[in-house]
Structures are given as structure tokens and as C-alpha cells.
Design a protein around this motif. Sequence first.
Motif, PDB file in Angstrom:
ATOM      1  N   ALA A 111      39.001  40.450  27.043  1.00  0.00           N
ATOM      2  CA  ALA A 111      38.602  39.304  27.759  1.00  0.00           C
ATOM      3  C   ALA A 111      39.937  38.039  27.498  1.00  0.00           C
ATOM      4  CB  ALA A 111      37.251  38.890  27.456  1.00  0.00           C
ATOM      5  N   CYS A 112      40.058  38.193  26.082  1.00  0.00           N
ATOM      6  CA  CYS A 112      40.911  36.936  25.510  1.00  0.00           C
ATOM      7  C   CYS A 112      42.252  36.957  26.409  1.00  0.00           C
ATOM      8  CB  CYS A 112      41.162  36.976  24.153  1.00  0.00           C
ATOM      9  SG  CYS A 112      41.915  38.699  23.649  1.00  0.00           S
ATOM     10  N   CYS A 113      42.744  38.191  26.987  1.00  0.00           N
ATOM     11  CA  CYS A 113      44.152  38.142  27.732  1.00  0.00           C
ATOM     12  C   CYS A 113      43.981  37.936  29.278  1.00  0.00           C
ATOM     13  CB  CYS A 113      44.796  39.429  27.629  1.00  0.00           C
ATOM     14  SG  CYS A 113      44.807  39.816  25.870  1.00  0.00           S
ATOM     15  N   VAL A 114      42.596  37.672  29.454  1.00  0.00           N
ATOM     16  CA  VAL A 114      42.379  37.216  31.060  1.00  0.00           C
ATOM     17  C   VAL A 114      42.529  35.811  31.021  1.00  0.00           C
ATOM     18  CG1 VAL A 114      40.972  37.648  33.006  1.00  0.00           C
ATOM     19  CG2 VAL A 114      41.295  39.521  31.305  1.00  0.00           C
ATOM     20  N   PRO A 115      42.988  35.078  32.299  1.00  0.00           N
ATOM     21  CA  PRO A 115      42.900  33.760  32.450  1.00  0.00           C
ATOM     22  C   PRO A 115      41.594  33.280  32.623  1.00  0.00           C
ATOM     23  CG  PRO A 115      44.417  34.721  34.208  1.00  0.00           C
ATOM     24  CD  PRO A 115      43.668  35.767  33.208  1.00  0.00           C
ATOM     25  N   ASP A 116      41.265  32.017  31.896  1.00  0.00           N
ATOM     26  CA  ASP A 116      39.940  31.442  31.748  1.00  0.00           C
ATOM     27  C   ASP A 116      39.524  31.309  33.365  1.00  0.00           C
ATOM     28  OD1 ASP A 116      39.511  31.361  29.170  1.00  0.00           O
ATOM     29  OD2 ASP A 116      40.366  29.177  29.178  1.00  0.00           O
ATOM     30  N   ASP A 117      40.408  30.790  34.271  1.00  0.00           N
ATOM     31  CA  ASP A 117      39.726  30.501  35.619  1.00  0.00           C
ATOM     32  C   ASP A 117      39.267  31.684  36.331  1.00  0.00           C
ATOM     33  OD1 ASP A 117      42.670  31.206  35.898  1.00  0.00           O
ATOM     34  OD2 ASP A 117      42.204  30.533  38.095  1.00  0.00           O
ATOM     35  N   ILE A 118      40.144  32.988  35.991  1.00  0.00           N
ATOM     36  CA  ILE A 118      39.430  34.005  36.563  1.00  0.00           C
ATOM     37  C   ILE A 118      38.056  34.331  36.069  1.00  0.00           C
ATOM     38  CG2 ILE A 118      39.747  36.489  36.646  1.00  0.00           C
ATOM     39  CD1 ILE A 118      41.664  35.065  38.402  1.00  0.00           C
ATOM     40  N   HIS A 119      37.954  34.180  34.464  1.00  0.00           N
ATOM     41  CA  HIS A 119      36.634  34.422  34.172  1.00  0.00           C
ATOM     42  C   HIS A 119      35.607  33.615  34.730  1.00  0.00           C
ATOM     43  CE1 HIS A 119      37.640  37.133  31.134  1.00  0.00           C
ATOM     44  NE2 HIS A 119      38.429  36.439  30.197  1.00  0.00           N
ATOM     45  N   GLN A 120      35.729  32.252  34.745  1.00  0.00           N
ATOM     46  CA  GLN A 120      34.809  31.165  35.193  1.00  0.00           C
ATOM     47  C   GLN A 120      34.337  31.604  36.518  1.00  0.00           C
ATOM     48  OE1 GLN A 120      35.454  28.318  37.506  1.00  0.00           O
ATOM     49  NE2 GLN A 120      33.452  27.434  36.727  1.00  0.00           N
ATOM     50  N   ALA A 154      34.780  34.466  38.530  1.00  0.00           N
ATOM     51  CA  ALA A 154      34.208  35.833  38.689  1.00  0.00           C
ATOM     52  C   ALA A 154      32.626  35.710  38.171  1.00  0.00           C
ATOM     53  CB  ALA A 154      34.856  36.776  37.951  1.00  0.00           C
ATOM     54  N   GLN A 155      32.567  35.094  36.758  1.00  0.00           N
ATOM     55  CA  GLN A 155      31.240  35.144  36.130  1.00  0.00           C
ATOM     56  C   GLN A 155      30.228  34.297  37.167  1.00  0.00           C
ATOM     57  OE1 GLN A 155      31.552  33.977  32.026  1.00  0.00           O
ATOM     58  NE2 GLN A 155      33.208  35.887  32.060  1.00  0.00           N
ATOM     59  N   GLN A 156      30.747  32.996  37.849  1.00  0.00           N
ATOM     60  CA  GLN A 156      29.814  32.313  38.270  1.00  0.00           C
ATOM     61  C   GLN A 156      29.550  32.964  40.011  1.00  0.00           C
ATOM     62  OE1 GLN A 156      29.131  28.679  38.233  1.00  0.00           O
ATOM     63  NE2 GLN A 156      27.824  29.300  39.883  1.00  0.00           N
ATOM     64  N   GLY A 157      30.633  33.583  40.445  1.00  0.00           N
ATOM     65  CA  GLY A 157      30.141  34.456  41.592  1.00  0.00           C
ATOM     66  C   GLY A 157      29.343  35.640  41.352  1.00  0.00           C
ATOM     67  N   LEU A 158      29.573  36.265  40.348  1.00  0.00           N
ATOM     68  CA  LEU A 158      28.491  37.449  40.041  1.00  0.00           C
ATOM     69  C   LEU A 158      27.253  36.820  39.729  1.00  0.00           C
ATOM     70  CD1 LEU A 158      30.748  39.445  37.736  1.00  0.00           C
ATOM     71  CD2 LEU A 158      29.759  40.159  40.092  1.00  0.00           C
ATOM     72  N   THR A 159      27.010  35.665  39.045  1.00  0.00           N
ATOM     73  CA  THR A 159      25.675  35.271  38.800  1.00  0.00           C
ATOM     74  C   THR A 159      25.007  34.465  40.134  1.00  0.00           C
ATOM     75  OG1 THR A 159      26.498  33.206  37.862  1.00  0.00           O
ATOM     76  CG2 THR A 159      25.909  34.856  36.382  1.00  0.00           C
ATOM     77  N   THR A 160      25.741  33.865  40.916  1.00  0.00           N
ATOM     78  CA  THR A 160      25.384  33.298  41.971  1.00  0.00           C
ATOM     79  C   THR A 160      24.846  34.470  42.956  1.00  0.00           C
ATOM     80  OG1 THR A 160      27.023  31.638  42.276  1.00  0.00           O
ATOM     81  CG2 THR A 160      25.839  32.016  44.187  1.00  0.00           C
ATOM     82  N   LEU A 161      25.327  35.399  43.207  1.00  0.00           N
ATOM     83  CA  LEU A 161      24.907  36.775  43.963  1.00  0.00           C
ATOM     84  C   LEU A 161      23.556  37.199  43.301  1.00  0.00           C
ATOM     85  CD1 LEU A 161      28.376  38.271  44.781  1.00  0.00           C
ATOM     86  CD2 LEU A 161      26.738  37.287  46.354  1.00  0.00           C
ATOM     87  N   GLN A 162      23.484  37.099  42.145  1.00  0.00           N
ATOM     88  CA  GLN A 162      22.182  37.655  41.625  1.00  0.00           C
ATOM     89  C   GLN A 162      21.042  36.533  41.701  1.00  0.00           C
ATOM     90  OE1 GLN A 162      20.606  40.044  40.650  1.00  0.00           O
ATOM     91  NE2 GLN A 162      19.030  39.322  39.195  1.00  0.00           N
ATOM     92  N   ALA A 203      30.870  32.847  46.518  1.00  0.00           N
ATOM     93  CA  ALA A 203      30.747  33.907  45.780  1.00  0.00           C
ATOM     94  C   ALA A 203      31.766  35.056  46.311  1.00  0.00           C
ATOM     95  CB  ALA A 203      29.345  34.405  45.446  1.00  0.00           C
ATOM     96  N   CYS A 204      31.843  35.459  47.375  1.00  0.00           N
ATOM     97  CA  CYS A 204      32.619  36.557  48.015  1.00  0.00           C
ATOM     98  C   CYS A 204      34.278  36.019  47.978  1.00  0.00           C
ATOM     99  CB  CYS A 204      32.218  36.858  49.327  1.00  0.00           C
ATOM    100  SG  CYS A 204      30.588  37.435  49.772  1.00  0.00           S
ATOM    101  N   GLN A 205      34.359  34.853  48.265  1.00  0.00           N
ATOM    102  CA  GLN A 205      35.883  34.400  47.819  1.00  0.00           C
ATOM    103  C   GLN A 205      36.235  34.757  46.108  1.00  0.00           C
ATOM    104  OE1 GLN A 205      38.232  32.880  50.301  1.00  0.00           O
ATOM    105  NE2 GLN A 205      39.424  33.511  48.293  1.00  0.00           N
ATOM    106  N   ALA A 206      35.380  34.470  45.525  1.00  0.00           N
ATOM    107  CA  ALA A 206      35.574  34.585  44.036  1.00  0.00           C
ATOM    108  C   ALA A 206      35.835  36.142  43.691  1.00  0.00           C
ATOM    109  CB  ALA A 206      34.617  34.024  43.069  1.00  0.00           C
ATOM    110  N   ILE A 207      35.039  36.856  44.328  1.00  0.00           N
ATOM    111  CA  ILE A 207      35.233  38.573  44.257  1.00  0.00           C
ATOM    112  C   ILE A 207      36.798  38.767  44.760  1.00  0.00           C
ATOM    113  CG2 ILE A 207      34.463  40.627  44.791  1.00  0.00           C
ATOM    114  CD1 ILE A 207      32.813  39.104  42.712  1.00  0.00           C
ATOM    115  N   LEU A 256      39.203  37.648  42.348  1.00  0.00           N
ATOM    116  CA  LEU A 256      39.410  38.762  41.175  1.00  0.00           C
ATOM    117  C   LEU A 256      40.063  40.074  41.656  1.00  0.00           C
ATOM    118  CD1 LEU A 256      38.393  39.366  38.346  1.00  0.00           C
ATOM    119  CD2 LEU A 256      36.248  40.342  39.551  1.00  0.00           C
ATOM    120  N   ASN A 257      39.763  40.408  42.874  1.00  0.00           N
ATOM    121  CA  ASN A 257      40.453  41.543  43.628  1.00  0.00           C
ATOM    122  C   ASN A 257      42.126  41.388  43.245  1.00  0.00           C
ATOM    123  OD1 ASN A 257      39.899  44.061  44.796  1.00  0.00           O
ATOM    124  ND2 ASN A 257      41.258  43.076  46.482  1.00  0.00           N
ATOM    125  N   GLU A 258      42.648  39.934  43.824  1.00  0.00           N
ATOM    126  CA  GLU A 258      43.944  39.882  43.891  1.00  0.00           C
ATOM    127  C   GLU A 258      44.419  39.842  42.278  1.00  0.00           C
ATOM    128  OE1 GLU A 258      44.372  36.464  46.398  1.00  0.00           O
ATOM    129  OE2 GLU A 258      43.756  37.774  48.193  1.00  0.00           O
TER     130      GLU A 258
END
Length: 514
Positions: A53-62, A64-72, A134-138, A141-143
Motif C-alpha cells: 500500500a505504501c507504494c500506491v499513490p494516496d489519491d488512488i487509495h483515497q 478507490a476506498q471512497q468508491g468502494l464504501t459508497t457502493l456498499q 464511485a464507478c468513475q473511481a473504479i 483504479l482500473n487505469e
Amino acid sequence: MKRFTIHDKAKEIKRQKLLREIEDRKLPYITPKDVEFEELSKAKYSKLHLRQACCVPDDIHQKAQQGLTTLQDYKCFAQDLVQIKGKDVLTPVYRLLVGNPGHTYRYLNTRLFAIPWPAHGVEVKYSNNEIGKACQAIKDLNEYLHAEAVKILVDHYSAADEEIGSVEKATTSLSEDTESGKGVLNNQKININTVLKDRTSFNVALLNYMDPSRMKYLKEEPYFGMGKMAVSWHHDENLVERSTVAVYSYSCDDLGPALDESNKNSVEGRDPTLWHIGLKIAWDIETPGLALPLHPGDCYFMLDDLNMTHQHCVLSGMQSRYSSTHRVAERSTGTLDYIFGRCDVAMKNLQNDSVLGISSLISLEVEFVRQTEEIHNEVEFEWLRQFWFQGKRSAKQCDWWFGPMAELENAWKKMEQMTKLLLCEINKADWSLEEKTQSIRCLLPLLEERQELRKIWVARCQSRLANNLPIDEQPECHPHWHHGDAKMPLPFDLEEIISLLRSQLGPEDGDERK
Ligand code: A4F
């Protein structure tokens, strides 16, 4: 739809034999705490690549995590009612497929229909802005994962012994000369960039969510004693050969820290509070298995032929966990473009006289008949029934799939008319016995298959499991109609038609079918 096959049976016997060989003793497995880890993972598991995780950019984490929790939060995840060895079972994991518009992903006899992520030239009306975001965030993340996968693959092949030669070696499976039948390599050079792109251009993301504290029962890992599994050992299905699977794993920090460091070192095996990916070589009981812990935001990549040579499982931790698994789903028969193309092929054999308001078949040649009836079954059982079996669950995110499904149903209804036209032709007196027999021999097995599959789908829709699903996820047995429905060319129940056709064949045909 697949039923329980001889292949399934053979696999089960092999699995039972393996379990007997192991008996009560457990096979060894390693985790990063073990001294052998580096050596073994390099020798046997080099195609599993972890990006911490430490090697993945913060904005990607932010995002992706927001997108996943929104969908839930919007309850977009659902358990799938899949089929294993001919039995219906609900997956413990809740899932949602997001991806290129019109793409599907088929696993365990279930076709999932991708909620489209935003794409140029495609209008998607999400049921609300948050779901669209959320779909845009996924998609973002895909890109990111696509770009990383290309870099990892280039490094992976370059690091291998023969350097760039290994890329060529890895790509040769695509260029085997099948015409000669000798597997001789084609001299035509395949562009390496194209191969890398094809194997990493993820067209769908299968999102997963599971909260272990809400699962009453999770299976124990049977071979190594790795603990509770969220997903059993398996190979991923329906992927482009040698394509990468990239996974973003997000286990929520909702329980505080896992076992502390000193404790971790003294405990044998994997930390049961953490989620892990388990890996083993298929049907190999010599090589130790691998359990790799996954911290929030870790990504892993299953490269090249890893999914063919190895099996993986998902080992549960204590926290709830999301994952976004990015895949190159097999496109050859799994997209709307494909199935509409098939419908067009079938429709070429139908002509309509708009003045007289009647339709007729252009050709009665058996090859045309077979093709049309095969397409008929494919549309009905691989698309319409698969879609409606999942109820209206996609409506929570958007209404995108309902238009194409209505269009497919129109085409299917015309195919019902085409079957009726063919049956009328068969009954016409001016056909020779030979022509009649040939035509019936061609049509009958396809009608028998249709009848058998309709019965199976009716039973699946009426099962107790199906009826206990939330109301908007309850299977709809569609299309379904009652005997004598004037809007439908043929009855739903084809038993009488099938009996009549059978009676027109000689006894030798009956024996052949048995
Ligand atoms: O044990 C399981 O993982 C499982 C349980 C269940 N109630 C339904 C399906 C499965 C399952 C499974 C689920 C998701 C997936 O992506 C792959 C899966 O592979 C499997 C499985 C392989 C169950 C048995 C199996 O051999």
C-alpha cells in the motif's frame, strides 16, 4: 448453461484422492515470517507480484476506498446464486461487476452484467451522482492498475533468464501454427507491446465485499490448515489466456491493530486476524503453499499463466474487506456486440412481407436451421434467463441493461416465430420423407435442450434459496408464458411438440439419441 459434467466428477475424485493422501496431517505452507519465504516465492511463486500500500499513490487509495464504501452504503453488492457441481449455492462474498459498457463476466454458471463505468460516447444515467462517482473511481483504479501491470510485466520478463527472449517465449503460445497441427511456431513476429496491452487491458472489475463477523459459517482451508476461507481454492474462469488479474485489497481498520509484532513472531502459521491470499501449485503436494498477508490498500498481480498453473483462495481475516479485482474477461462470446451480431445472423433467414403482414423462412437448409436454433438457445439461456435470474438488482445502480435486454427479447421472440415457421414447413405434405427426417434430426436435439434448460431455470427460480433473497434480487423466471397465450408463437412447454417430432422419426433415431 453447464450441468454437472464428467470433467467435474473426475476433478472431484482427484480432489478426494488428494485429501486421502494427506489424511490428517497438514501440508506445510509459508508466510513472509518464514526464512524460506524469499527463496520459495522466487522459485515457485514468482508470478504473484505484491505492491504494498505504501507504494500506491494516496489519491488512488483515497478515491478507490471512497468508491468502494459508497457502493456498499448504497447496498450495491449482492450475493450471487451460483451453481457448483449442479447445486445452487449463495456466495458468502457480496459482489458487483463494473466495467466496459455491454461486457459480462461468467463464473460458476453465472453471467454477471457489468454496470458500465463512464465511457466516451455511452450515456449512463446512474441512479444517483454518488454511484456515478464511485464507478468513475473504479475506472480510475482500473487505469492505474493497467499502467502498473504493464510495467510489472516488462520488468518480470526482462528479469527472466533469457531477458527479452522470454517475452517472445511467453507470447509464442499465441502464434502456434494450428493449421499444420504440429504446434510449429509461426515466423510472424507478434508485437510485444500489443501482447502486453491485450493481457492488461482490464475490461471489467469484479468488486467483492465480506464482513466475516456476519458470516455464520466459513469453510476451513482443507490442505494446509490455513484457517477460514472466504473463497475456496480455484482458478479464475472466463479470462483471456495468460492475462493479468490485478487486485486492490481494502480491509477496513475497524477492529484496531491485528496481533502485535511480538505475538506474530511466536504464532505458527498465518495471522488469523489478517486477510491473506493463499496460493498453491495445482495438484502438487510437494511444494509448500503460500499465504500472503494483505494490509489495507495492498495490491497484488497474478501474472501470465499463474492462474493456469496455480490455484488461489482468499483467507478471511477479522475485519470487513473490499477488493476490486480487475480482469480481461473473455470477449469472444461475452459482450452485447457479440450477441447482437449473432441475432443479426439469425434474422438473415427471416423475411417479412409488410404488405401481407406475414413472415417466412428464406432457407430451410439444415445448416441455417441449426444455426438459428442454436442462436435462439444462446440468447434465451445465456442472456435473457441469466439476466432475469438476478432480478432487478442492476436497477439500483442504473437502468442501462434494460434497453438492450428488451431488444434481445424482441429478437428472441422473432426466433420463436422462426421455430414455429419451421415446424409448419415440416408438417407440409410436399416434403419428401428424406427432407423431413433430416430437418427433424437437426431441430429435435435443440428443442430437447431448450425444454430441459427451461425446466432447470424454472426450478432454480423456485428454489428456497432464491425465494429468501431480498425482494429486488429475487429471480424472475422470464420469459415465461401460459399455455394458449395468443401473443406467443409457441407454448413454453415443448413436450408435446417434441413427442410429435420424435414419433415422425424411425426407431433407429430414437436409439441414436439414447
Ligand atoms: O467455498 C467457496 O468459495 C464457495 C462457497 C459458496 N457458497 C459458493 C461458491 C464458492 C466458490 C467460489 C466463489 C467465488 C469465486 O470467485 C470462486 C469460487 O470458487 C467455490 C469455488 C471453487 C466453491 C468451491 C470451489 O471448488
